[in-house]
Design a protein around this motif. Structure first.
Motif, mmCIF file in Angstrom:
data_model
loop_
_atom_site.group_PDB
_atom_site.id
_atom_site.type_symbol
_atom_site.label_atom_id
_atom_site.label_comp_id
_atom_site.label_asym_id
_atom_site.label_seq_id
_atom_site.Cartn_x
_atom_site.Cartn_y
_atom_site.Cartn_z
ATOM 1 N N LYS A 44 0.810 -1.206 0.000
ATOM 2 C CA LYS A 44 0.000 0.000 0.000
ATOM 3 C C LYS A 44 0.851 1.266 0.000
ATOM 4 C CE LYS A 44 -4.233 -1.489 -0.110
ATOM 5 N NZ LYS A 44 -5.148 -1.079 -1.210
ATOM 6 N N THR A 45 2.155 1.092 -0.215
ATOM 7 C CA THR A 45 3.055 2.238 -0.333
ATOM 8 C C THR A 45 3.494 2.378 -1.783
ATOM 9 O OG1 THR A 45 3.878 2.000 1.932
ATOM 10 C CG2 THR A 45 5.250 3.248 0.400
ATOM 11 N N ILE A 46 3.326 3.561 -2.344
ATOM 12 C CA ILE A 46 3.756 3.850 -3.714
ATOM 13 C C ILE A 46 4.975 4.753 -3.627
ATOM 14 C CG2 ILE A 46 3.097 4.761 -5.965
ATOM 15 C CD1 ILE A 46 0.167 4.381 -5.168
ATOM 16 N N THR A 47 6.112 4.255 -4.094
ATOM 17 C CA THR A 47 7.356 5.015 -4.036
ATOM 18 C C THR A 47 7.655 5.590 -5.418
ATOM 19 O OG1 THR A 47 8.183 3.521 -2.321
ATOM 20 C CG2 THR A 47 9.792 4.948 -3.403
ATOM 21 N N VAL A 48 7.739 6.905 -5.493
ATOM 22 C CA VAL A 48 7.899 7.589 -6.777
ATOM 23 C C VAL A 48 9.140 8.482 -6.732
ATOM 24 C CG1 VAL A 48 6.835 9.103 -8.490
ATOM 25 C CG2 VAL A 48 5.398 7.586 -7.098
ATOM 26 N N GLY A 49 10.022 8.356 -7.719
ATOM 27 C CA GLY A 49 11.161 9.242 -7.867
ATOM 28 C C GLY A 49 10.770 10.451 -8.695
ATOM 29 N N GLU A 68 -6.709 8.809 0.707
ATOM 30 C CA GLU A 68 -8.140 8.504 0.692
ATOM 31 C C GLU A 68 -8.417 7.161 0.018
ATOM 32 O OE1 GLU A 68 -10.091 11.752 -1.192
ATOM 33 O OE2 GLU A 68 -9.556 13.204 0.378
ATOM 34 N N LYS A 69 -7.501 6.723 -0.845
ATOM 35 C CA LYS A 69 -7.634 5.437 -1.518
ATOM 36 C C LYS A 69 -6.903 4.330 -0.777
ATOM 37 C CE LYS A 69 -8.034 7.422 -6.182
ATOM 38 N NZ LYS A 69 -9.354 6.799 -6.501
ATOM 39 N N GLY A 70 -6.318 4.686 0.366
ATOM 40 C CA GLY A 70 -5.636 3.688 1.172
ATOM 41 C C GLY A 70 -4.165 3.512 0.874
ATOM 42 N N TYR A 71 -3.566 4.461 0.126
ATOM 43 C CA TYR A 71 -2.159 4.342 -0.233
ATOM 44 C C TYR A 71 -1.318 5.418 0.441
ATOM 45 C CZ TYR A 71 -3.435 1.101 -3.980
ATOM 46 O OH TYR A 71 -3.906 0.012 -4.687
ATOM 47 N N THR A 72 -0.101 5.049 0.793
ATOM 48 C CA THR A 72 0.889 5.997 1.281
ATOM 49 C C THR A 72 1.834 6.331 0.131
ATOM 50 O OG1 THR A 72 0.817 5.121 3.524
ATOM 51 C CG2 THR A 72 2.791 6.364 2.911
ATOM 52 N N LEU A 73 2.006 7.596 -0.157
ATOM 53 C CA LEU A 73 2.893 8.028 -1.235
ATOM 54 C C LEU A 73 4.230 8.449 -0.662
ATOM 55 C CD1 LEU A 73 3.423 8.705 -4.207
ATOM 56 C CD2 LEU A 73 2.422 10.965 -3.792
ATOM 57 N N ASP A 74 5.294 7.806 -1.102
ATOM 58 C CA ASP A 74 6.657 8.122 -0.671
ATOM 59 C C ASP A 74 7.399 8.721 -1.859
ATOM 60 O OD1 ASP A 74 9.075 8.280 0.614
ATOM 61 O OD2 ASP A 74 9.533 6.143 0.463
ATOM 62 N N VAL A 75 7.796 9.983 -1.743
ATOM 63 C CA VAL A 75 8.454 10.680 -2.851
ATOM 64 C C VAL A 75 9.954 10.760 -2.588
ATOM 65 C CG1 VAL A 75 8.600 12.826 -4.177
ATOM 66 C CG2 VAL A 75 6.380 12.030 -3.302
ATOM 67 N N VAL A 76 10.744 10.291 -3.556
ATOM 68 C CA VAL A 76 12.201 10.351 -3.482
ATOM 69 C C VAL A 76 12.670 11.359 -4.526
ATOM 70 C CG1 VAL A 76 14.362 9.062 -3.637
ATOM 71 C CG2 VAL A 76 12.284 7.920 -2.794
ATOM 72 N N GLU A 77 13.343 12.432 -4.091
ATOM 73 C CA GLU A 77 13.749 13.484 -5.022
ATOM 74 C C GLU A 77 15.131 13.198 -5.613
ATOM 75 O OE1 GLU A 77 13.347 17.446 -3.611
ATOM 76 O OE2 GLU A 77 11.301 17.149 -2.860
ATOM 77 N N TYR A 78 15.260 13.508 -6.904
ATOM 78 C CA TYR A 78 16.525 13.342 -7.627
ATOM 79 C C TYR A 78 16.868 14.649 -8.332
ATOM 80 C CZ TYR A 78 15.914 8.269 -7.095
ATOM 81 O OH TYR A 78 15.745 7.000 -6.593
#
Length: 284
Positions: A44-49, A68-78
């Motif tokens: 349920k974690t979405i990791t996005v670069g 709200e959709k039940g997901y945790t968004l983890d943003v990794v900056e580059y």
């Protein structure tokens, strides 16, 4: 030792073994449950670069919508344009958001990867900015217009100038246009080629300049000096729209569908339109 004593000893040992087995079984069950919980959380974690601006900023607005959709968004900056694709290919990311489709296609061709676009989100339009002159209806004869010197952005700049009736390009030029493809130049404008990031700094010496949205934004150009920009339905916008990239196997995953649904929502469109003053434009 009597027979009765020996039986008591044997039965006691068997009971101890049974107790140990029960404890081991309970421990195994608890460990498995912990693993299952961790796996469920990871799923349920979405990791996005992403590049810091505007991509990570847009993703920050997507976090509560994904929650709200039940997901945790983890943003990794580059800060570069290579590592986000490397990390995605190696499975460290679920997606990345920083590039347009031609760049993605070239990366795949150069590296033998199979990354795909899950959806186009926005583009950073080229804008025509006022310099020493401020009116497109009274362009001085021989006006100097600064444009980016790299092939892709110069073509986009020239197409924008053509859209404004300042020049006309040969019919076959398209997104490969250079100033050598100009076939009509009624104002005798001089096209001055400079490095893309330097265009905003040349406006004090040029009549006009055509700059990328991200460079105009970082240079702090006054939005009131923006005279024209690429339309959201232009060839350039559709070609160079920034996309969310994923591994091909994940193109239709639940995570990908949730991410794209949120990033193409009315809330994200409104955020882009209200916060970037035309430097960034949605394409959905």
């Amino acid at each position: 030792m009597s027979l009765g004593s020996r039986l008591k000893t044997i039965l006691g040992g068997l009971a101890s073994l049974a107790l140990v087995g029960a404890l081991v079984a309970c421990g195994g069950s608890a460990g498995s449950g912990s693993t299952d919980t961790a796996d469920a959380a990871a799923d349920k974690t979405i990791t996005v670069g992403a590049s810091p601006s505007p991509h990570a900023e847009i993703l920050a607005q997507a976090k509560p919508l994904l929650a709200e959709k039940g997901y945790t968004l983890d943003v990794v900056e580059y800060d570069d344009y290579v590592q986000p694709n490397v990390a995605l290919s190696e499975g460290d990311l679920d997606a990345n958001f920083f590039q347009h489709k031609p760049y993605l296609d070239d990366y795949n061709a150069q590296n033998g990867t199979d990354l795909v676009s899950a959806g186009a989100i926005h583009f950073e339009p080229m804008g025509l900015y006022a310099g020493k002159s401020s009116s497109l209806s009274a362009i001085p004869d021989g006006a100097k217009i600064a444009v980016p010197s790299d092939a892709t952005n110069e073509a986009r700049a020239l197409l924008l100038l053509q859209d404004q009736g300042i020049i006309k390009l040969s019919d076959e030029a398209g997104l490969a246009a250079t100033k050598n493809d100009i076939v009509e130049n009624p104002h005798n404008v001089e096209i001055v080629e400079v490095e893309a990031a330097s265009v905003p700094r040349t406006l004090s010496d040029a009549d006009f300049g055509v700059a990328n949205g991200n460079y105009a934004l970082s240079a702090g150009l006054d939005p009131s000096t923006l005279l024209a920009s690429e339309a959201s339905d232009s060839v350039a916008a559709q070609t160079y729209a920034n996309v969310v990239a994923v591994r091909s196997d994940d193109a239709d995953s639940e995570k990908t569908r949730a991410l794209i649904e949120v990033l193409t929502s009315d809330q994200i469109r409104d955020y882009i339109n209200e916060n970037y003053q035309g430097y960034v434009a949605p394409v959905f």
